[in-house]
Motif scaffolding. Structure first.
Motif, PDB file in Angstrom:
ATOM      1  N   ASP A  95       0.986  -1.115  -0.034  1.00 22.89           N
ATOM      2  CA  ASP A  95      -0.056  -0.135  -0.058  1.00 22.89           C
ATOM      3  C   ASP A  95       0.907   1.166  -0.072  1.00 22.89           C
ATOM      4  O   ASP A  95       1.261   1.828   0.925  1.00 22.89           O
ATOM      5  CB  ASP A  95      -1.003   0.135   1.535  1.00 22.89           C
ATOM      6  CG  ASP A  95      -1.881   1.006   1.301  1.00 22.89           C
ATOM      7  OD1 ASP A  95      -1.902   1.820   0.148  1.00 22.89           O
ATOM      8  OD2 ASP A  95      -2.601   1.237   1.922  1.00 22.89           O
ATOM      9  N   GLU A 124      -8.044 -10.199  -1.767  1.00 21.30           N
ATOM     10  CA  GLU A 124      -7.622  -9.524  -2.706  1.00 21.30           C
ATOM     11  C   GLU A 124      -8.475  -8.974  -3.831  1.00 21.30           C
ATOM     12  O   GLU A 124      -9.316  -9.558  -4.186  1.00 21.30           O
ATOM     13  CB  GLU A 124      -6.073 -10.019  -3.231  1.00 21.30           C
ATOM     14  CG  GLU A 124      -6.232 -11.190  -3.875  1.00 21.30           C
ATOM     15  CD  GLU A 124      -4.878 -11.786  -4.095  1.00 21.30           C
ATOM     16  OE1 GLU A 124      -3.849 -11.074  -4.863  1.00 21.30           O
ATOM     17  OE2 GLU A 124      -4.598 -13.064  -3.845  1.00 21.30           O
ATOM     18  N   ASP A 165     -16.609  -6.555   3.237  1.00 20.51           N
ATOM     19  CA  ASP A 165     -17.413  -5.910   4.317  1.00 20.51           C
ATOM     20  C   ASP A 165     -18.348  -5.029   3.921  1.00 20.51           C
ATOM     21  O   ASP A 165     -17.988  -3.910   3.307  1.00 20.51           O
ATOM     22  CB  ASP A 165     -16.428  -5.150   5.388  1.00 20.51           C
ATOM     23  CG  ASP A 165     -17.130  -4.726   6.515  1.00 20.51           C
ATOM     24  OD1 ASP A 165     -17.770  -3.454   6.270  1.00 20.51           O
ATOM     25  OD2 ASP A 165     -16.968  -5.102   7.573  1.00 20.51           O
ATOM     26  N   GLN A 208     -17.908  -1.113   4.682  1.00 28.93           N
ATOM     27  CA  GLN A 208     -16.791  -0.545   3.934  1.00 28.93           C
ATOM     28  C   GLN A 208     -17.120  -0.371   2.435  1.00 28.93           C
ATOM     29  O   GLN A 208     -16.691   0.569   1.660  1.00 28.93           O
ATOM     30  CB  GLN A 208     -15.656  -1.150   4.270  1.00 28.93           C
ATOM     31  CG  GLN A 208     -15.234  -1.166   5.711  1.00 28.93           C
ATOM     32  CD  GLN A 208     -13.883  -2.037   5.802  1.00 28.93           C
ATOM     33  OE1 GLN A 208     -13.158  -2.366   4.908  1.00 28.93           O
ATOM     34  NE2 GLN A 208     -13.310  -1.833   7.091  1.00 28.93           N
ATOM     35  N   ARG A 257     -13.305   5.067   1.350  1.00 31.70           N
ATOM     36  CA  ARG A 257     -12.375   3.909   1.315  1.00 31.70           C
ATOM     37  C   ARG A 257     -11.834   3.964  -0.107  1.00 31.70           C
ATOM     38  O   ARG A 257     -11.069   3.183  -0.323  1.00 31.70           O
ATOM     39  CB  ARG A 257     -13.242   2.696   1.615  1.00 31.70           C
ATOM     40  CG  ARG A 257     -13.887   2.583   3.034  1.00 31.70           C
ATOM     41  CD  ARG A 257     -12.555   1.952   3.841  1.00 31.70           C
ATOM     42  NE  ARG A 257     -12.851   1.880   5.335  1.00 31.70           N
ATOM     43  CZ  ARG A 257     -12.168   1.366   6.157  1.00 31.70           C
ATOM     44  NH1 ARG A 257     -11.015   0.820   5.748  1.00 31.70           N
ATOM     45  NH2 ARG A 257     -12.285   1.279   7.401  1.00 31.70           N
ATOM     46  N   ASP A 276      -9.304   0.849  -0.041  1.00 30.13           N
ATOM     47  CA  ASP A 276      -8.824   0.334   1.284  1.00 30.13           C
ATOM     48  C   ASP A 276      -9.963  -0.355   1.992  1.00 30.13           C
ATOM     49  O   ASP A 276     -10.797   0.153   2.899  1.00 30.13           O
ATOM     50  CB  ASP A 276      -8.619   1.461   2.143  1.00 30.13           C
ATOM     51  CG  ASP A 276      -7.772   1.153   3.230  1.00 30.13           C
ATOM     52  OD1 ASP A 276      -7.404   0.048   3.961  1.00 30.13           O
ATOM     53  OD2 ASP A 276      -7.813   2.169   4.025  1.00 30.13           O
ATOM     54  N   GLN A 311     -11.682  -4.157   3.724  1.00 33.14           N
ATOM     55  CA  GLN A 311     -11.460  -5.568   4.425  1.00 33.14           C
ATOM     56  C   GLN A 311     -12.455  -6.637   3.970  1.00 33.14           C
ATOM     57  O   GLN A 311     -13.556  -6.165   3.505  1.00 33.14           O
ATOM     58  CB  GLN A 311     -11.640  -5.303   5.850  1.00 33.14           C
ATOM     59  CG  GLN A 311     -10.600  -4.455   6.555  1.00 33.14           C
ATOM     60  CD  GLN A 311     -10.621  -4.337   8.040  1.00 33.14           C
ATOM     61  OE1 GLN A 311     -11.734  -5.096   8.692  1.00 33.14           O
ATOM     62  NE2 GLN A 311      -9.845  -3.498   8.795  1.00 33.14           N
ATOM     63  N   THR A 331     -10.470  -9.690   7.398  1.00 32.20           N
ATOM     64  CA  THR A 331      -9.099  -9.748   6.565  1.00 32.20           C
ATOM     65  C   THR A 331      -8.792  -8.414   5.800  1.00 32.20           C
ATOM     66  O   THR A 331      -9.767  -7.907   5.034  1.00 32.20           O
ATOM     67  CB  THR A 331      -9.206 -11.037   5.846  1.00 32.20           C
ATOM     68  OG1 THR A 331      -9.218 -12.141   6.484  1.00 32.20           O
ATOM     69  CG2 THR A 331      -7.755 -11.357   5.264  1.00 32.20           C
ATOM     70  N   LYS A 332      -7.597  -7.768   6.099  1.00 29.28           N
ATOM     71  CA  LYS A 332      -7.176  -6.758   5.412  1.00 29.28           C
ATOM     72  C   LYS A 332      -6.721  -7.075   3.921  1.00 29.28           C
ATOM     73  O   LYS A 332      -6.184  -8.237   3.799  1.00 29.28           O
ATOM     74  CB  LYS A 332      -6.059  -6.106   6.107  1.00 29.28           C
ATOM     75  CG  LYS A 332      -5.978  -4.490   5.761  1.00 29.28           C
ATOM     76  CD  LYS A 332      -4.893  -3.976   6.346  1.00 29.28           C
ATOM     77  CE  LYS A 332      -4.833  -2.317   6.137  1.00 29.28           C
ATOM     78  NZ  LYS A 332      -5.945  -1.684   6.647  1.00 29.28           N
ATOM     79  N   PRO A 355      -4.201  -2.817  -1.734  1.00 31.07           N
ATOM     80  CA  PRO A 355      -5.355  -2.270  -2.020  1.00 31.07           C
ATOM     81  C   PRO A 355      -5.001  -1.298  -3.329  1.00 31.07           C
ATOM     82  O   PRO A 355      -5.969  -0.754  -3.877  1.00 31.07           O
ATOM     83  CB  PRO A 355      -5.543  -1.225  -0.779  1.00 31.07           C
ATOM     84  CG  PRO A 355      -4.201  -0.848  -0.409  1.00 31.07           C
ATOM     85  CD  PRO A 355      -3.450  -2.159  -0.564  1.00 31.07           C
TER      86      PRO A 355
END
Length: 904
Positions: free
Chosen positions: A193, A562, A582, A585, A591, A647, A649, A654-655, A659
């Motif tokens: 990132d 991803e 999510d 988000q 975001r 950006d 999740q 999980t991130k 991004p």
């Protein structure tokens, strides 16, 4: 502050062989992307704006800093050859701040904003080589940097002399324009990132597959029938020196899949190769792409060594150290191969300068070719490539070809190469060298319109030297996508492609990092692991100084959140992910970040981002699958790169792995241009808007052009309203004339519409001050050819007619004497233009162009075909009288007929 020093120049970590050094220091200058107030480091892997070898550190003028003025960082490295043990004093003087490190330890800190200011330090040094580094920053005002020393026994300080400074010999120093980020700008960001990835993709684990002591510099990989891995190695040279000695070896590795590097068997099976960069085993023969031929070898006596060698296909010439034969990719009974172009060096230019490292070439360099496996017959498929170190045949007569940033290549790119296609790189034809006393051969198919890339890979962000391409595995989530290696930025990136209205385009994503070197070759293994071969050479063509490596990626089955892909929509983009997003988000506009820019190809090395700007996301909608988000993004322009940051999740928290994404938008789906009127109803538009000096002859010029258009049967309109440059209005015209325009006369939207109209086959004609227009629009330079510099008083001058076949000049004798205001230009038009008329500078007073070094001659009228379009410029037309002068009127009439395609 110092945590990234090893990443900037890692080659100074251990003392080198003195035979590999030459006197001097290595100077790199980085233009910062913001005002500076203290010493900074550039981000890891950033390419400098200026990169040169210098004799010593004593720079006090703008010129000595490569033309950079404000807000830049200098990174200077060398090996200091200390003659005898003792106490040495050093003094660094700088404007603004600086610091000196010796053997990685800071000796002097000269920080802050200040005029030239000295600072001193002392330390004990043993005899021998010591790593020396200087960091300096310039904010505003003057520029100054010097390094002095007082060796034991010396009475006073003196500039550290060249004879004790050493740097890597003969390096090809690669640069990139545009502002660079500083390392502290990245505080708070993470790998993937705003920073390169640092680790292996979670779906894979990494295994080293070479024993200690075998450190391969991998040029090619292939499978042998007995399951052993064939590895071709050689030591690349990035120092401008062409070697005529064989330097390649082929090794066979057994036990590569056993999990124990020390249990891997290594056997030499062939040697005496020249730069092996492609390899295949076919029907008992080991085929190898060498520098100037495809050869094949056979084990004739059964001892395991391939001693029988024969040339299978040849015909191209390799007379420069940068002439490589890349890849040897099979499809059915064909082998696909690519040829790189030269880089000019001081040793072969014979006193002439070479444009942007773009040296002359023998015929057929910079091409994609295919070779018949049965006959060895060579077919040249496409041209216009620079360093095409990756080829992936598609099976329909086309191939994906990866190319590196450089002259005519403002960024790295992936092209869809079609038969007869041209992909933008123009071989230098104007410079004579020892090998090419008449100048180089033009690029194959360079008379055709350049095709846009299917994918831009922005330099330093997602790529720096792209290499091998392979298909993503069919058993994973990315089936149909492409994996791409990179030597200089390291690692592997992933590309998704889609076809929109007949044009291939798509998105690039970070994928995997954490290897032991820069990635040069990729090869799928029978067990579904991916073999990764690595290489590098010098600090300018390596990943953080690494030069060797051989590893494999073994699938783990671990799922990762991803990007999966990105598709263009009529109003924005559809983002697909590998897992459910999510929901809160997904619809949160905060975001997302979206920026776009475009590139313009020039002879200079690399290119800056042009017309860069933010794009707002006005809506984000989560689709029923939960894995797709549709973004509404107003203001998209075709022919741009769109950076999209999401950006997000996954629903389970999980991130996202990385991004950032880079989408190449060649076409916006569903956006249709209005159908133009029938050809016979289309006319000529004369545009005479001025944003600078206004010529009093504009009314006379409009009247004359209206009369000429009537004689040619063309409907006529004249305007100074820039809103005329809209798609639906421009479709009514065959030709547009810029008559004595000055300054910035079109906004970005109008420029985009005009460019679309030109690329669709419109005709452009510029008269006189049209060259004093749109200095900051690179595409306009492709139309106009050259920009105005200055002029003397109006007077008579002699014009030499160089071309009697063009409709604008066929009525003229060999010499044309007339009165006008004679423009000097900032530079001659490029070799893409054909010169019609040339001024005899001895025939009038006040000339500057040749005398001041802006050209070897003084062109005053020229033309070109730009893809489907026609472009013409004449420097005449300042006075009212010019538009009543019979020969000049006929000159305009012939030019207008030609750009409107009434005459060939």
């Amino acid at each position: 502050m110092l945590h990234l020093i090893a990443a900037v120049l890692p080659l100074l970590q251990s003392a080198p062989d003195r035979a590999e050094l030459e006197p001097g220091v290595d100077m790199r200058l980085y233009q910062a992307d913001r005002p500076l107030e203290r010493v900074h480091e550039p981000v890891p892997d950033a390419s400098p704006n200026v990169h040169e070898r210098r004799d010593r550190i004593e720079w006090t003028t703008e010129e000595s800093f490569g033309g950079l003025t404000d807000n830049f960082v200098a990174v200077v490295t060398a090996w200091l050859d200390v003659p005898a043990q003792g106490s040495y004093e050093f003094r660094i003087t700088s404007d603004d701040g600086s610091m000196l490190l010796i053997d990685e330890e800071r000796l002097i800190w000269n920080g802050g904003l200040h005029a030239p200011q000295p600072r001193e330090g002392k330390l004990e040094l043993d005899a021998g080589l010591h790593a020396l580094k200087v960091f300096m920053f310039e904010a505003v005002g003057g520029q100054y940097l010097s390094l002095e020393w007082r060796p034991p026994g010396a009475e006073d300080f003196a500039i550290v002399p060249t004879e004790v400074l050493w740097t890597e010999a003969g390096v090809t120093r690669v640069v990139s324009p545009g502002p660079k980020q500083m390392a502290d700008d990245l505080d708070g960001l993470r790998a993937g990132d705003g920073l390169p990835l640092e680790s292996v993709h979670p779906r894979w684990r990494l295994e080293t597959i070479h024993p200690e002591g075998f450190d391969p510099m991998v040029g090619a990989l292939a499978w042998l029938p007995d399951g052993r891995l064939a590895v071709a190695t050689f030591e690349p040279k990035n120092n401008g020196v062409r070697t005529d000695e064989p330097n390649g070896t082929v090794w066979a590795l057994s036990g590569w899949d056993g999990g124990d590097p020390e249990a891997i068997g290594v056997e030499k099976i062939a040697d005496g190769l020249f730069h092996p960069l492609g390899m295949q085993f076919i029907q008992g023969w080991l085929y190898v792409a060498e520098r100037d031929a495809i050869t094949r070898r056979r084990d004739g006596d059964g001892d395991g060594f391939f001693e029988t060698r024969e040339v299978f296909a040849h015909g191209w010439i390799a007379d420069n150290y940068h002439h490589f034969t890349f890849c040897l990719e099979p499809f059915e009974r064909e082998l696909w191969v690519s040829l790189s172009t030269s880089i000019g060096t001081d040793g072969d230019v014979g006193g002439d300068s070479i444009v942007a490292l773009n040296g002359p070439n023998p015929p057929d360099r910079g091409t994609l070719m295919k070779i018949d496996v049965d006959s060895g017959a060579v077919t040249y498929v496409a041209g216009g490539f620079r360093t095409p170190n990756g080829v992936l045949p598609l099976g329909d007569g086309t191939a994906l070809v990866g190319d590196n940033q450089g002259a005519w290549k403002p960024a790295n790119r992936i092209d869809l190469a079609r038969p007869g296609g041209f992909y933008g790189y123009y071989n230098e034809t104007r410079v004579a060298t020892k090998q090419h006393p008449e100048g180089g051969a033009p690029s194959l198919f360079s008379d055709r319109r350049p095709s846009p890339p299917a994918l831009w890979l922005p330099q330093g962000e997602i790529a720096s030297s792209p290499t091998a391409m392979v298909w993503a595995p069919r058993h994973g989530p990315f089936q149909g996508q492409v994996l791409i290696g990179d030597v200089k930025l390291g690692g592997i990136r992933r590309a998704f492609f889609e076809e929109v209205e007949g044009q291939l385009q798509g998105a690039a994503f970070r994928f995997c990092q954490g290897f032991e070197g820069g990635v040069n070759r990729l090869l799928w293994a029978p067990d579904r692991s991916l073999i990764v071969g690595m290489t590098g050479e010098s600090a300018t063509w390596s990943w953080r100084g690494t030069r060797t490596g051989l590893q494999r990626l073994v699938p783990t089955g671990v799922e990762t959140f991803e990007f999966h892909s990105i598709s263009a929509t009529p109003g924005g983009f559809r983002l697909r992910f590998t897992d459910v997003v999510d929901p809160a988000q997904a619809v949160n506009l905060g975001r997302y970040q979206v920026r776009h820019w475009r590139y313009e190809a020039t002879p200079e090395y690399g290119g800056s981002k042009l017309d860069e700007g933010d794009l707002g996301v006005t809506a984000a909608r989560l689709l029923p699958s939960g894995r797709e988000v549709e973004l509404t993004v107003p203001g998209l322009r075709e022919g741009t790169v769109v950076w999209i940051r999401a950006d997000l999740q996954a629903k389970d928290g999980t991130k996202i792995w990385s991004p950032e994404s880079w989408y190449t938008l060649n076409r916006v789906p569903g956006r249709e241009l209005p159908a133009p009127p029938p050809v016979e109803e289309r006319g000529v538009l004369v545009f005479s808007r001025t944003a600078g000096f206004r010529h009093g002859s504009i009314p006379a010029g409009i009247a004359r052009l209206e009369a000429v258009a009537g004689e040619l049967g063309l409907p006529f309109e004249a305007t100074e309203d820039a809103s005329a440059f809209a798609d639906d209005n421009l479709a009514r015209f065959r030709a547009v004339v810029f008559l004595n325009t000055t300054g910035d006369v079109l906004n970005l939207g109008q420029e985009a519409a005009f460019e679309r109209w030109i690329r669709a086959g419109g005709g452009f004609m510029g008269v006189h001050a049209a060259s004093d227009t749109e200095y900051d629009w690179p595409f306009y330079r492709q139309l106009i050819g050259a920009h105005f510099l200055s002029h003397p008083a109006i007077q008579a001058a002699a014009v030499d007619v160089l071309d009697h076949d063009h409709p604008s000049t066929r009525h003229l004798d060999g010499r044309w004497v007339r009165t006008d205001e004679w423009y000097d230009f900032r530079a001659e038009p490029s070799s893409q233009f054909s010169v019609l008329l040339e001024l005899d500078e001895s025939s009038y007073e006040g000339e500057r162009m040749v005398a001041d070094g802006h050209g070897a001659s003084h062109p005053i009228a020229w033309f070109r075909e730009l893809g489907l379009a026609r472009c013409f410029y004449t420097g005449g037309g300042h006075t009212d009288a010019a538009y009543d002068e019979p020969d000049f009127v006929q000159h305009l009439r012939g030019a207008l007929a030609w750009v409107a395609r009434l005459e060939d």
